[in-house]
Design a protein around this motif. Structure first.
Motif, PDB file in Angstrom:
ATOM      1  N   TYR A 166      -2.453   5.532  -2.285  1.00  0.00           N
ATOM      2  CA  TYR A 166      -2.188   5.644  -0.841  1.00  0.00           C
ATOM      3  C   TYR A 166      -2.463   7.086  -0.382  1.00  0.00           C
ATOM      4  CZ  TYR A 166      -0.125   4.523   3.661  1.00  0.00           C
ATOM      5  OH  TYR A 166       0.056   4.300   4.999  1.00  0.00           O
ATOM      6  N   SER A 182      -5.680   2.618   2.767  1.00  0.00           N
ATOM      7  CA  SER A 182      -4.410   2.017   2.382  1.00  0.00           C
ATOM      8  C   SER A 182      -3.654   1.633   3.637  1.00  0.00           C
ATOM      9  CB  SER A 182      -3.602   3.006   1.545  1.00  0.00           C
ATOM     10  OG  SER A 182      -4.315   3.319   0.355  1.00  0.00           O
ATOM     11  N   ARG A 187      -5.018  -2.807   0.330  1.00  0.00           N
ATOM     12  CA  ARG A 187      -6.224  -1.967   0.388  1.00  0.00           C
ATOM     13  C   ARG A 187      -7.187  -2.550   1.412  1.00  0.00           C
ATOM     14  NH1 ARG A 187      -9.284  -0.567  -5.180  1.00  0.00           N
ATOM     15  NH2 ARG A 187      -9.771  -2.787  -5.219  1.00  0.00           N
TER      16      ARG A 187
END
Ligand code: AMP
Ligand code: MG
Length: 506
Positions: free
Chosen positions: A145, A161, A184
């Motif tokens: 992330y 992310s 994702r």
């Protein structure tokens, strides 16, 4: 009750999915749902990205939305699939890899008209899991992330992310770790390895379908440019090479080491994908490797521009039957196109280095000038990021040379180079203030340094404290703007903070 964004409440969450990959033949994927988890908890939601995708952040953060992000609930419009692919890993070919722990929920067309995959990573076993558990640990999920979003704001093509959710379930690696799921977002998850999957099966029909899908989705200009349209697969190879060449140049320019440049991690859309063992360099050393499993240094910083064309050669091999009926002619064409990688990469790298050095014009000696700085940095353990950043200050006023000199074990090495740099700057009319502004806009001050990321992960994993994560995300959101109170985020590691190792895909 549907609202503008296409989400509906209260009878269930629906996304305005428009799935094209799931309409390709069955042998392209396995159709299955994510495996539900015990106790989903939303750790982070990317509000701006949600809106960009036309999704309502409030709905995503609701219990029903979090259930979707955990894989506990299939949103309306989703046609969940795990994609089949193959790949060369560290040079060795596996004819079947595939999404072993990821499931594509579907495709959304975002506010700019760009089609985006929305995928859950860590969502449970699939037919491609082999011996894996299909799960992801919290640390690597937060790490992906942080780093993927940092890459995005640095202007580097990347998967993104959308959310991180903890599962309330343990995963077993060397030890017991908390589990998590990452949502994702990618232009697509099609890789060189996807083409290899069908090439390995001599499935020419599938190769052609896949290539046509990729052209329509990622390179539609091939259809409209008559010269390209006459030889669409040649043009496709060329375009993929061009995007990879530019991508790797951008990595080099920020000191990014991908760490696992396997062909299954080489995106056909030219995005950085798979944030397993990646890391940013602190001290400049071309031989830097962080990945604990990369014992040969195959994916070391300086090797990246050599590995990319190796991966692209594997892509070219899959396209041979589409390039020409005559196999010798096809090979000759592919080699000719592949050879263009070098000039594309070198051109993108040199243009970027000029910007980093504050050069507005082109001079034949610029490549050597840049290279000599890098050599001096390597010999003197200069921090990659801070050296370029402070060079911008030195451009405004030589009084700031001190900040750059500090980066060099032997500061005379910088002084000698700075004389040549200033002579070169003297050929341009820009004043120092304008030059500093231009340099600060390309040389970040804040990058996701390993010791910073590790501290954030430790706070989250060991103390369930997400304040450091949020603060780091806030700093990295504006990497080029120096701000008071954040000085520590610009600093290289000291003492036992260095000597960092990363661990692959766990
Ligand atoms: P990576 O190293 O992340 O690029 O993954 C290489 C291959 O291993 C891909 O096919 C992944 O889906 C698979 N894989 C990695 N971790 C797991 C896991 N925990 N469970 C199942 N498959 C996995
Ligand atoms: Mg991968």
């Amino acid at each position: 009750m549907a609202n503008d964004s296409g989400l509906s409440l209260p009878d269930g969450v629906a996304f305005p999915f428009d799935n094209t990959y799931a309409r390709l033949p069955e042998r392209f994927y396995a159709r299955l749902a994510p495996t539900p988890v015990a106790v989903p908890r939303l750790l982070k939601l990317n509000l701006a990205l949600a809106r960009q995708l036309g999704l309502d952040p409030d709905v995503l953060a609701s219990p029903e939305g979090v259930a979707v992000l955990a894989g506990n609930r299939i949103p309306g419009g989703s046609d969940p699939i795990a994609l089949a692919y193959a790949g060369h890993q560290f040079g060795g070919f596996s004819p079947q890899l595939g999404d072993g722990r990821a499931i594509l929920l579907g495709e959304l067309v975002d506010r700019d008209g760009v089609r985006r995959d929305v995928q859950l990573k860590g969502s449970g076993p699939t037919p491609f899991s082999r011996r894996g558990d299909g799960r992801a640990a919290l640390g690597p999920v937060l790490r992906e992330y942080i780093v993927s979003e940092a890459m995005f704001v640095l202007g580097i093509p990347t998967t993104r992310s959308l959310a991180a959710v903890s599962t309330g379930e343990p995963v077993w690696r060397e030890t017991e770790l908390p589990g998590a799921v990452l949502t994702r977002v990618a232009s697509s998850h099609i890789r060189v390895g996807t083409f290899q999957f069908f090439a390995a099966r001599s499935d020419l029909e599938a190769l052609r379908l896949l290539a046509d899908h990729v052209i329509d989705r990622h390179y539609p200009q091939i259809r409209t440019d008559p010269a390209a349209a006459a030889h669409p697969y040649r043009a496709l190879f060329e375009q993929v090479i061009d995007r990879q060449a530019r991508l790797v140049a951008q990595w080099m320019l920020v000191g990014f080491i991908h760490g696992v440049m396997n062909t299954d991690n080489t995106s056909i859309a030219g995005e950085t994908i798979d944030y397993g063992p990646c890391a940013f360099m602190d001290d400049y050393d071309p031989a830097t490797v962080f990945s604990s499993i990369d014992t040969q240094g195959r994916y070391a910083y300086a090797n990246q521009p050599r590995i990319a064309p190796w991966n692209l050669a594997r892509f070219g091999e899959t396209l041979l039957p589409l390039l020409d009926d005559d196999s010798d002619a096809a090979l000759a064409q592919a080699n000719e196109i592949l050879a263009t990688f070098q000039s594309r990469f070198a051109g993108a790298l040199l243009a970027g280095l000029r910007r980093k050095l504050g050069l507005f014009t082109e001079d034949a000696g610029d490549a050597v000038l840049a290279d000599d700085l890098l050599k001096a940095m390597a010999a003197n353990h200069a921090d990659f990021t801070l050296t370029f950043r402070r060079l911008g200050d030195a451009a405004a006023d030589p009084v700031h040379d001190a900040g750059v000199r500090d980066q060099f074990l032997d500061s005379a090495a910088f002084d000698a180079w700075a004389v040549r740099w200033r002579a070169r700057l003297g050929h341009e009319s820009q004043d120092g203030i304008a030059r500093r502004a231009a340099m600060h806009a390309v040389n970040p001050l804040y990058i996701p340094r390993n010791h910073l990321v590790e501290a954030v992960l430790a706070a989250a994993i060991e103390r369930d404290d997400y304040a450091p994560f949020e603060e780091l995300m806030a700093v990295l959101a504006r990497p080029f703007d120096e701000r008071p109170g954040f000085a520590a985020y610009a600093e290289p590691p000291v003492g036992d903070q260095s000597g960092y190792k990363t661990f692959c895909g766990t």
